[in-house]
Design an enzyme around this catalytic site. Structure first.
Site, PDB file in Angstrom:
ATOM      1  N   LYS A  32      -9.240  -7.525  -1.450  1.00 10.06           N
ATOM      2  CA  LYS A  32      -8.642  -8.239  -2.583  1.00 10.06           C
ATOM      3  C   LYS A  32      -7.850  -9.455  -2.105  1.00 10.06           C
ATOM      4  O   LYS A  32      -7.934 -10.534  -2.700  1.00 10.06           O
ATOM      5  CB  LYS A  32      -7.738  -7.284  -3.382  1.00 10.06           C
ATOM      6  N   LYS A  78       0.871  -1.181   0.000  1.00 13.39           N
ATOM      7  CA  LYS A  78       0.000   0.000   0.000  1.00 13.39           C
ATOM      8  C   LYS A  78       0.903   1.226   0.000  1.00 13.39           C
ATOM      9  O   LYS A  78       2.129   1.091   0.097  1.00 13.39           O
ATOM     10  CB  LYS A  78      -0.937   0.010   1.204  1.00 13.39           C
ATOM     11  N   ARG A  79       0.324   2.426  -0.116  1.00 15.59           N
ATOM     12  CA  ARG A  79       1.156   3.621  -0.057  1.00 15.59           C
ATOM     13  C   ARG A  79       1.960   3.632   1.242  1.00 15.59           C
ATOM     14  O   ARG A  79       1.478   3.169   2.278  1.00 15.59           O
ATOM     15  CB  ARG A  79       0.295   4.883  -0.151  1.00 15.59           C
ATOM     16  N   THR A  97      -9.166  -1.210   0.542  1.00 20.00           N
ATOM     17  CA  THR A  97      -9.771  -2.188  -0.374  1.00 20.00           C
ATOM     18  C   THR A  97      -8.798  -3.312  -0.695  1.00 20.00           C
ATOM     19  O   THR A  97      -9.212  -4.393  -1.100  1.00 20.00           O
ATOM     20  CB  THR A  97     -10.215  -1.511  -1.693  1.00 20.00           C
TER      21      THR A  97
END
Length: 824
Positions: free
Chosen positions: A681, A569-570, A677
């Site tokens: 996934k 993620k970021r 999100t």
């Protein structure tokens, strides 16, 4: 956003009578060769692999065109209420494989390409990612477009066609280096320019109040050129449109201001106008108040609203003559969804058009605007909220500043009438923030000007109501709602993990592709040894494939039988990649301390981009790579523990790593991640989740059963209580020997022997600054030593993460929130 539809309407597909069918293998081969010859002007002797990709893309696109035109014809004939999803980001990724999946022609194309002596996967890898987003917000927009097309909703995505998307990340000597993402260098086979719908957008100028009304004059004009991209639904013949605007200078731009001798300079200055759509701002959850960014926000809003009103006025397909002139029915035919505050200028811009151009009375215009607009809030982090200086508005958008002042005055009059004498409430609820530098609070503008406000997970929506917009919720509670984020199962299961999708389909059929709640029926097979074996086999095959990719890309030998522990993620302090680093160091120290002890082999993969100006995030990347340098080269550790930083994480990379993951790290401090999100996934692809009760993790735990997730750490109320009584990191440091050892190793230069002081600022942040001291200083590129207020610190209960095996061992295939039916 859209009116409820009957089951029969939901099943209704666009008619494709008279449109060529999807064809067979021979037809695809023929189309491929035709495009190679006529579109690309090549033959097989000189064609490159990229030419082959473009030939296939055009062949697939041919099957979209008829359905695309027919869909738009259908919308004009039926005249449904249309949904306009306005977003500054659409993180689309690649299009070829997604289009083949949604059209149901992947097998046909695979065989046709094989017969041509080519490899479909190799061609798919050539396509550039459309990286027009930073992270979750932009990817949510992309998933919504897929879901709305699959549901047959008359929906449009509107954004900016950035010439350069999110930067490409390179790791040099452990540090992130940014490279421009020139994704349009070779062309884009999916887009269609529409110069006939080019529209003017005005900036600067001055306002005149005349007897005929208000006029915004002496403006500088920039043209907005639309580029349309088809968005196919899943096997329903619906093809919706994403329209992205590109800035163009008018032919007379600046010419009138120059003498004849300065003609060349005037032409070169056209770049000033066209810079508006040049580059995506690479910040995630952080507001940077640059004039160019404000120009981008107004540019997309102004062009889009002109387009929406043109379409509203026209009733017949292809007609550009105004038919509707009464705007009182506008909210019955138009829904505008604001994806965060970036398109907030839609509210004053719609008011400007209705009052100044269409000559509506203010009260009626305001009612129409509120009924039309709805707002999605994406973050509770204070540094992410948009607060524009009034002086910038005054120069760039003088008429809109007047309108915002009027909106605010009427709003405050209403608040004062409801809460007489409560001056502090007036201050808190004002759109205009007073002070040395007056600012416009765009979130307040969105709440005031919308009929619905939603958070993106239940816990986030509660924080929105009880904290961020508490005063607004008390005044209009009916306006606030929750819409938990979702993901499209087409891309995030069918496309990226066909093996698992096939195993599931054998048991429960294929309807789950458009209704993920059907995955609950897999509980009937939890004791089915054959099914469990098949699922495990798919996971191992995915791990072997990804291991080979990693070895080729990173030259690191991976043990495919190890646990793949993935944190992508970021890079951001609140997402707590630092906590993961402390865990890795502790695992490493345990293995060194007792080499004979049995440990489950683990490959830790961390990936994500840091905003270019975010100093601490870049330090975290350097720390991850430095830990990897030590761990991966320690002969005592061998292949029991590997640490890999996944360079240039993006949508197409996610499609590779997510199906291979065993453990999904979702460990943000409770109350900071709006939804997430990626968590969905990973779960959809059979990974177990370790995480905090934050964002959508809470609802995932309810759906899948909390016993099927590794839940740890403080809850929101625990964090709030700790904030109030004060947090002292040194207490944990003194009390937990393993934590103290890890911190001391960072301080001493154990992981940076060539630069022992490299991670001094990281340690200083962890030890000396709690999360209450958060401010933008942590973003500065070169701040002085010791000035690193942490956005988030280590505020977990003082225990280490559970080791693999202390919990559920079956793959988790529980129900996961989906975009279907979640349209706000």
């Amino acid at each position: 956003m859209a009116a409820p539809r009957s089951d029969s309407e939901k099943r209704k597909q666009i008619s494709v009578r008279g449109i060529a069918g999807l064809g067979d293998v021979a037809e695809v081969r023929k189309s491929f060769n035709r495009h190679l010859h006529f579109t690309l002007v090549k033959d097989r002797n000189v064609a490159t692999p990229r030419d082959y990709f473009f030939a296939l893309a055009h062949a697939v696109r041919d099957h979209l065109v008829g359905r695309w035109i027919r869909t738009q014809q259908c919308y004009y004939e039926r005249d449904p209420k249309r949904i306009y999803y306005l977003s500054l980001e659409f993180y689309m990724g690649r299009t070829l494989q997604n289009t083949m999946v949604n059209l149901g022609m992947q097998n046909v194309c695979d065989e046709a390409i094989y017969q041509l002596g080519l490899d479909l996967e190799e061609l798919e890898e050539i396509e550039e990612d459309a990286g027009l987003g930073n992270g979750g917000l932009g990817r949510l927009a992309a998933c919504f477009l897929d879901s709305m097309a699959t549901l047959g909703l008359a929906a449009y995505g509107y954004g900016i066609r950035y010439e350069f998307g999110i930067f490409n990340q390179k790791i040099l000597d452990g540090w992130q280096v940014e490279e421009a993402d020139d994704w349009l260098r070779y062309g884009n086979p999916w887009e269609k320019a529409r110069p006939e719908y080019m529209l003017p957008v005005h900036f600067y100028g001055r306002v005149e109040h005349t007897a005929e009304g208000v006029k915004w004059i002496d403006t500088q004009v920039v043209l907005a050129m639309p580029y349309d991209t088809p968005v196919p639904g899943y096997k329903n013949n619906t093809v919706n449109t994403m329209r992205l605007w590109s800035a163009k200078a008018p032919n007379d731009f600046n010419l009138q201001e120059f003498n004849v001798g300065d003609y060349i300079e005037a032409v070169l200055d056209r770049n000033l106008a066209e810079n508006i759509s040049r580059v995506l701002y690479p910040n995630d959850n952080f507001f940077e108040g640059k004039e160019l960014r404000l120009k981008q926000e107004y540019f997309v809003v102004a062009a889009t609203l002109q387009d929406i009103i043109r379409r509203f006025k026209s009733s017949n397909f292809g007609s550009r003559d105004p038919v509707r002139t009464c705007f009182e029915t506008f909210p019955d035919k138009v829904a505008i969804q604001l994806n965060d505050t970036h398109p907030a200028l839609s509210i004053p811009e719609l008011m400007r058009i209705l009052v100044d151009v269409e000559k509506m009375e203010w009260e009626k215009a305001w009612e129409v605007t509120k009924r039309t607009c709805a707002y999605t809030n994406h973050t509770v982090l204070p540094e992410a909220l948009e607060r524009w200086p009034v002086t910038m508005f005054e120069k760039l958008l003088p008429r809109h500043l007047e309108i915002i002042y009027t909106i605010n005055q009427r709003h405050l009059d209403h608040v004062a009438a409801l809460y007489p004498g409560d001056l502090d409430r007036l201050r808190r609820m004002s759109v205009i923030e007073e002070g040395d530098c007056k600012r416009i609070n765009m979130a307040h503008l969105c709440v005031i000007g919308s009929h619905a406000v939603n958070g993106v997970a239940r816990i986030h929506s509660e924080i929105v109501k009880n904290s961020v917009f508490k005063d607004f919720y008390e005044m209009e509670p009916e306006k606030f709602q929750n819409k938990t984020n979702g993901i499209t199962p087409r891309r995030w299961l069918l496309l990226c993990n066909p093996g698992l999708a096939g195993v599931i389909a054998e048991k429960i059929g294929e309807d789950f592709v458009t209704d993920l709640s059907q995955l609950k029926t897999l509980l009937d097979f939890v004791d089915d040894e054959v099914f469990i074996r098949d699922v495990s086999k798919v996971k191992q095959e995915n791990k072997l494939k990804f291991s080979a990719y990693l070895e080729e890309t990173y030259k690191v030998k991976i043990n495919p039988s190890s646990m793949f522990d993935v944190h992508v993620k970021r890079i951001h302090e609140y997402k707590r990649q630092l906590l993961n680093c402390l865990h890795i160091i502790t695992l490493y120290n345990r293995m060194r301390k007792d080499p004979s002890k049995s440990f489950v082999p683990r490959t830790v993969m961390i990936g994500g981009k840091a905003a270019p100006g975010y100093y601490m995030a870049k330090m975290i990347i350097k720390l991850i790579t430095s830990i990897g340098d030590v761990v991966n080269n320690d002969p005592y550790i061998g292949d029991r523990l590997k640490v890999i930083f996944l360079e240039n994480y993006r949508v197409s990379f996610a499609e590779k790593v997510i199906p291979a993951a065993d453990l999904s790290q979702q460990i943000s401090t409770a109350g900071t991640e709006a939804s997430g999100t990626g968590n969905m996934k990973f779960m959809l692809n059979g990974a177990l989740t370790i995480g905090t009760m934050d964002g959508a993790n809470v609802e995932m735990a309810e759906e899948a059963g909390e016993e099927n997730l590794f839940i740890f750490g403080m809850r929101v109320e625990d964090v709030e209580a700790l904030d109030k009584r004060g947090y002292n990191a040194r207490e944990y440091y003194e009390r937990i020997p393993e934590l103290r050892q890890a911190i001391d190793q960072l301080s001493s230069g154990f992981f940076s022997p060539k630069d022992p002081g490299c991670f001094r600022d990281v340690v200083n942040m962890l030890m000396n600054h709690d999360r209450l001291e958060s401010n933008v200083d942590a973003r500065r590129r070169n701040p002085p030593a010791g000035a690193f207020p942490a956005l988030v610190t280590l505020v977990l209960r003082p225990r280490l993460l559970p080791t693999f095996g202390q919990g559920p061992t079956l793959p988790c295939l529980g129900y996961c929130c989906t975009g279907e039916g979640k349209t706000p």
